[in-house]
Design an enzyme around this catalytic site. Structure first.
Site, mmCIF file in Angstrom:
data_model
loop_
_atom_site.group_PDB
_atom_site.id
_atom_site.type_symbol
_atom_site.label_atom_id
_atom_site.label_comp_id
_atom_site.label_asym_id
_atom_site.label_seq_id
_atom_site.Cartn_x
_atom_site.Cartn_y
_atom_site.Cartn_z
ATOM 1 N N TYR A 184 100.569 -30.350 46.454
ATOM 2 C CA TYR A 184 101.107 -30.750 47.891
ATOM 3 C C TYR A 184 102.193 -31.783 48.442
ATOM 4 O O TYR A 184 102.279 -32.883 48.142
ATOM 5 C CB TYR A 184 99.606 -31.394 48.928
ATOM 6 C CG TYR A 184 99.388 -32.022 50.032
ATOM 7 C CD1 TYR A 184 99.393 -30.581 50.742
ATOM 8 C CD2 TYR A 184 99.211 -32.519 50.424
ATOM 9 C CE1 TYR A 184 99.713 -30.254 51.880
ATOM 10 C CE2 TYR A 184 99.548 -32.920 51.992
ATOM 11 C CZ TYR A 184 99.430 -31.391 52.444
ATOM 12 O OH TYR A 184 99.122 -31.554 54.210
ATOM 13 N N ASP A 219 109.648 -27.246 39.014
ATOM 14 C CA ASP A 219 109.871 -25.767 38.715
ATOM 15 C C ASP A 219 109.061 -26.027 37.546
ATOM 16 O O ASP A 219 108.941 -24.959 36.290
ATOM 17 C CB ASP A 219 110.678 -25.836 38.950
ATOM 18 C CG ASP A 219 111.277 -25.254 40.185
ATOM 19 O OD1 ASP A 219 109.962 -24.217 40.672
ATOM 20 O OD2 ASP A 219 112.217 -25.696 41.309
ATOM 21 N N GLU A 220 109.354 -27.076 36.632
ATOM 22 C CA GLU A 220 108.874 -27.390 35.303
ATOM 23 C C GLU A 220 107.806 -27.727 34.672
ATOM 24 O O GLU A 220 107.734 -27.649 33.589
ATOM 25 C CB GLU A 220 110.011 -28.786 34.558
ATOM 26 C CG GLU A 220 109.595 -30.093 35.309
ATOM 27 C CD GLU A 220 109.971 -30.315 36.987
ATOM 28 O OE1 GLU A 220 110.939 -29.699 37.598
ATOM 29 O OE2 GLU A 220 110.406 -31.310 36.819
ATOM 30 N N SER A 227 141.751 -33.660 65.473
ATOM 31 C CA SER A 227 143.753 -33.605 65.951
ATOM 32 C C SER A 227 143.964 -33.637 65.328
ATOM 33 O O SER A 227 143.381 -32.420 64.395
ATOM 34 C CB SER A 227 143.474 -35.372 66.167
ATOM 35 O OG SER A 227 143.407 -35.881 64.454
ATOM 36 N N HIS A 275 110.506 -20.767 44.784
ATOM 37 C CA HIS A 275 111.965 -20.849 43.907
ATOM 38 C C HIS A 275 112.078 -19.588 42.537
ATOM 39 O O HIS A 275 111.496 -19.552 42.139
ATOM 40 C CB HIS A 275 112.213 -22.473 44.069
ATOM 41 C CG HIS A 275 113.543 -22.843 42.700
ATOM 42 N ND1 HIS A 275 115.441 -21.322 43.248
ATOM 43 C CD2 HIS A 275 113.850 -22.959 41.592
ATOM 44 C CE1 HIS A 275 115.938 -21.887 42.355
ATOM 45 N NE2 HIS A 275 115.278 -23.511 41.212
ATOM 46 N N GLY A 280 111.037 -29.540 52.804
ATOM 47 C CA GLY A 280 109.886 -29.129 54.263
ATOM 48 C C GLY A 280 110.092 -29.971 54.293
ATOM 49 O O GLY A 280 108.869 -29.740 55.443
ATOM 50 N N GLU A 313 122.953 -26.262 44.309
ATOM 51 C CA GLU A 313 122.708 -28.048 44.160
ATOM 52 C C GLU A 313 123.627 -29.175 42.592
ATOM 53 O O GLU A 313 123.561 -30.004 43.166
ATOM 54 C CB GLU A 313 121.308 -27.885 43.733
ATOM 55 C CG GLU A 313 120.678 -27.383 44.169
ATOM 56 C CD GLU A 313 118.806 -26.646 43.554
ATOM 57 O OE1 GLU A 313 117.972 -26.662 44.235
ATOM 58 O OE2 GLU A 313 118.743 -26.475 42.299
ATOM 59 N N GLU A 326 134.462 -44.708 57.114
ATOM 60 C CA GLU A 326 135.446 -43.535 56.726
ATOM 61 C C GLU A 326 134.709 -42.288 55.817
ATOM 62 O O GLU A 326 134.788 -40.473 56.397
ATOM 63 C CB GLU A 326 136.955 -43.644 56.216
ATOM 64 C CG GLU A 326 137.666 -44.944 57.253
ATOM 65 C CD GLU A 326 138.304 -43.991 58.264
ATOM 66 O OE1 GLU A 326 137.613 -42.470 58.456
ATOM 67 O OE2 GLU A 326 138.249 -44.783 59.322
HETATM 68 N N1 LIG Z 1 112.271 -29.818 47.181
HETATM 69 C C1 LIG Z 1 112.446 -28.967 48.440
HETATM 70 O O1 LIG Z 1 111.977 -29.226 49.599
HETATM 71 C C2 LIG Z 1 111.711 -27.603 48.105
HETATM 72 C C3 LIG Z 1 113.554 -26.494 48.946
HETATM 73 C C4 LIG Z 1 113.440 -24.849 48.840
HETATM 74 C C5 LIG Z 1 111.866 -24.822 47.573
HETATM 75 N N2 LIG Z 1 111.526 -25.812 47.206
HETATM 76 C C6 LIG Z 1 110.444 -25.159 46.009
HETATM 77 O O2 LIG Z 1 109.431 -25.433 45.693
HETATM 78 C C7 LIG Z 1 108.734 -25.537 45.134
HETATM 79 C C8 LIG Z 1 107.431 -26.228 44.630
HETATM 80 O O3 LIG Z 1 108.776 -28.157 45.124
HETATM 81 P P1 LIG Z 1 108.854 -29.095 45.770
HETATM 82 O O4 LIG Z 1 110.156 -30.250 45.791
HETATM 83 O O5 LIG Z 1 107.634 -29.513 46.816
HETATM 84 O O6 LIG Z 1 107.539 -30.399 44.809
HETATM 85 P P2 LIG Z 1 107.179 -31.376 45.149
HETATM 86 O O7 LIG Z 1 107.157 -31.769 45.893
HETATM 87 O O8 LIG Z 1 107.894 -32.240 43.196
HETATM 88 O O9 LIG Z 1 105.575 -31.266 43.632
HETATM 89 C C9 LIG Z 1 104.369 -32.316 44.125
HETATM 90 C C10 LIG Z 1 103.128 -31.726 43.665
HETATM 91 O O10 LIG Z 1 102.960 -31.207 43.004
HETATM 92 C C11 LIG Z 1 102.042 -31.369 42.628
HETATM 93 N N3 LIG Z 1 102.352 -31.087 40.623
HETATM 94 C C12 LIG Z 1 102.687 -31.964 39.730
HETATM 95 N N4 LIG Z 1 102.736 -31.931 38.974
HETATM 96 C C13 LIG Z 1 101.365 -31.163 38.366
HETATM 97 C C14 LIG Z 1 101.281 -30.033 37.222
HETATM 98 N N5 LIG Z 1 101.292 -30.666 36.364
HETATM 99 N N6 LIG Z 1 100.115 -29.776 37.918
HETATM 100 C C15 LIG Z 1 99.714 -29.340 39.026
HETATM 101 N N7 LIG Z 1 99.789 -30.118 39.857
HETATM 102 C C16 LIG Z 1 101.234 -30.802 39.448
HETATM 103 C C17 LIG Z 1 101.686 -32.705 42.261
HETATM 104 O O11 LIG Z 1 100.588 -34.002 42.502
HETATM 105 P P3 LIG Z 1 99.715 -34.858 41.854
HETATM 106 O O12 LIG Z 1 100.060 -35.521 43.298
HETATM 107 O O13 LIG Z 1 98.689 -34.635 41.015
HETATM 108 O O14 LIG Z 1 101.034 -35.280 41.500
HETATM 109 C C18 LIG Z 1 102.430 -33.248 44.120
HETATM 110 O O15 LIG Z 1 101.316 -32.487 44.980
HETATM 111 C C19 LIG Z 1 109.495 -25.297 43.485
HETATM 112 O O16 LIG Z 1 109.741 -24.281 43.175
HETATM 113 C C20 LIG Z 1 110.832 -25.258 44.279
HETATM 114 O O17 LIG Z 1 112.523 -25.006 44.081
HETATM 115 C C21 LIG Z 1 111.404 -27.001 46.714
#
Ligand SMILES: NC(=O)c1ccc[n+]([C@@H]2O[C@H](COP(=O)([O-])OP(=O)(O)OC[C@H]3O[C@@H](n4cnc5c(N)ncnc54)[C@H](OP(=O)(O)O)[C@@H]3O)[C@@H](O)[C@H]2O)c1
Length: 321
Positions: free
Chosen positions: A24, A82-83, A250, A106, A132, A193, A225
């Site tokens: 989330y 992702d990782e 311009s 992704h 998001g 990126e 600038e």
């Molecule tokens: N960032 C963007 O807007 C964006 C745009 C397009 C695509 N994407 C893709 O969307 C996906 C999510 O990216 P994101 O940026 O949204 O991720 P994010 O915000 O970093 O995700 C955080 C969430 O993941 C949970 N989490 C982290 N490690 C975990 C684990 N080991 N086990 C269970 N839950 C875990 C966290 O829970 P806790 O609260 O418990 O830590 C938190 O709720 C990726 O594949 C990314 O490439 C992202």
């Protein structure tokens, strides 16, 4: 290639289905809220004592422990970093229902083999092309964010219809959903990126600011600038394209741009862009990302410390705060 819109997409493949959103954060929150507002049954799966539980519940979204959420769903969307996805998939794999679907926003975990999904699962991607926060605010304004969709594994024979219905429920069908593949989305996204908008553009802003300040220009003027005008050009390019943007400035600015730009982005830059793409395709970057997570993110932590101490950041604080 035509983008599909709401009127081209059948919402039924998702109706009466339950979606588990794992994570989330940036995407998890926006996608869960948009689905919920589109009338889809959503549960957010989180680890025990996750700080995200309170946020989801505060937003009126149901939460459940990871395994329980995965076991209850027809579609499990992996929306954690992702990782972290491979370790999460290992935990939930045998709990996912026979014949259910696994979804991503992704392509990295699939493109580089971090996850090899069970053969009975549909494997789909719906990747909104932006953060998001914007996915959510556009949905609330009655608009949508353009997205890519892809199918990696079609066990049911209906995976594409499911991906499209999911994209529609996110609001992406209001702007357009374009067909892609996990490999194409992943490689193009990582390339942008690193080599274009998120990697190269901030570096060129910093380099421009530093050049002016070293030559005696005040920090405030250098900031205005080199950094302050970025939003203006982004809006012009979005509204009119690159040629239209040039018509709106311009003659002085236009001539300077067409003479100066290619002196900076020369063949050397293009050649280094190709090297970055080769490294991405060979898996160099994804391995570095995996190592980074395994060693508690040393590069990211150092870069964040460096960024907040930059002179350009101090100039921004003087102007804005
Ligand atoms: N960032 C963007 O807007 C964006 C745009 C397009 C695509 N994407 C893709 O969307 C996906 C999510 O990216 P994101 O940026 O949204 O991720 P994010 O915000 O970093 O995700 C955080 C969430 O993941 C949970 N989490 C982290 N490690 C975990 C684990 N080991 N086990 C269970 N839950 C875990 C966290 O829970 P806790 O609260 O418990 O830590 C938190 O709720 C990726 O594949 C990314 O490439 C992202």
């Amino acid at each position: 290639m035509d983008a599909l819109r709401d009127t081209d997409i059948d919402p039924k493949p998702l109706q009466g289905k339950r979606v588990a959103i794992i994570g989330y954060g940036n995407q998890g929150r926006a996608q869960a809220l948009n689905l919920n507002d589109s009338g889809i049954d959503v549960v957010v799966g989180l680890r025990d004592r996750s700080p995200s539980i309170a946020g989801a519940r505060g937003d009126g979204i149901a939460t459940a422990p990871l395994l329980e959420a995965a076991a209850s769903a027809d579609l499990v969307m992996l929306l954690a970093p992702d990782e972290a996805l491979a370790a999460i998939y290992r935990l939930i794999e045998r709990h996912i229902r026979e014949g259910a679907a696994l979804g991503f926003s992704h392509g990295l975990a699939i493109r580089f083999g971090f996850i090899v999904p069970r053969p009975d699962l549909d494997v789909i991607m719906v990747a909104p092309k932006g953060p998001g926060t914007a996915l959510r605010s556009l949905y609330l304004e009655g608009k949508g964010m353009i997205g890519l969709y892809a199918v990696e594994q079609d066990a049911s024979g209906h995976a594409e219809a499911l991906a499209l219905a999911y994209g529609r429920a996110l609001g992406c069908g209001r702007a357009g959903l374009l067909p892609s593949t996990f490999a194409e989305e992943c490689e193009a996204d990582l390339f942008n990126e690193q080599a274009v908008v998120w990697g190269a553009v901030p570096e060129i802003l910093i380099a421009g600011f530093d050049t002016l300040v070293e030559a005696g220009v005040s920090e405030e003027v250098a900031y205005m600038e080199c950094v302050g005008e970025l939003k203006l050009i982004a809006e012009l390019i979005e509204a009119r394209g690159i040629a239209g943007m040039r018509e709106a400035i311009s003659n002085t600015a236009e001539l300077g741009a067409v003479l100066g730009g290619p002196r900076i982005v020369d063949d050397g830059v293009r050649s280094r862009m190709r090297s970055i793409l080769e490294d991405i395709r060979a898996g160099g970057f994804s391995n570095t990302l995996r190592d980074e997570e395994a060693s508690a993110y040393p590069r990211l932590r150092a870069a964040r410390d460096r960024a907040s101490g930059l002179r350009v950041e101090q100039a921004r604080r003087k102007l804005i705060d």
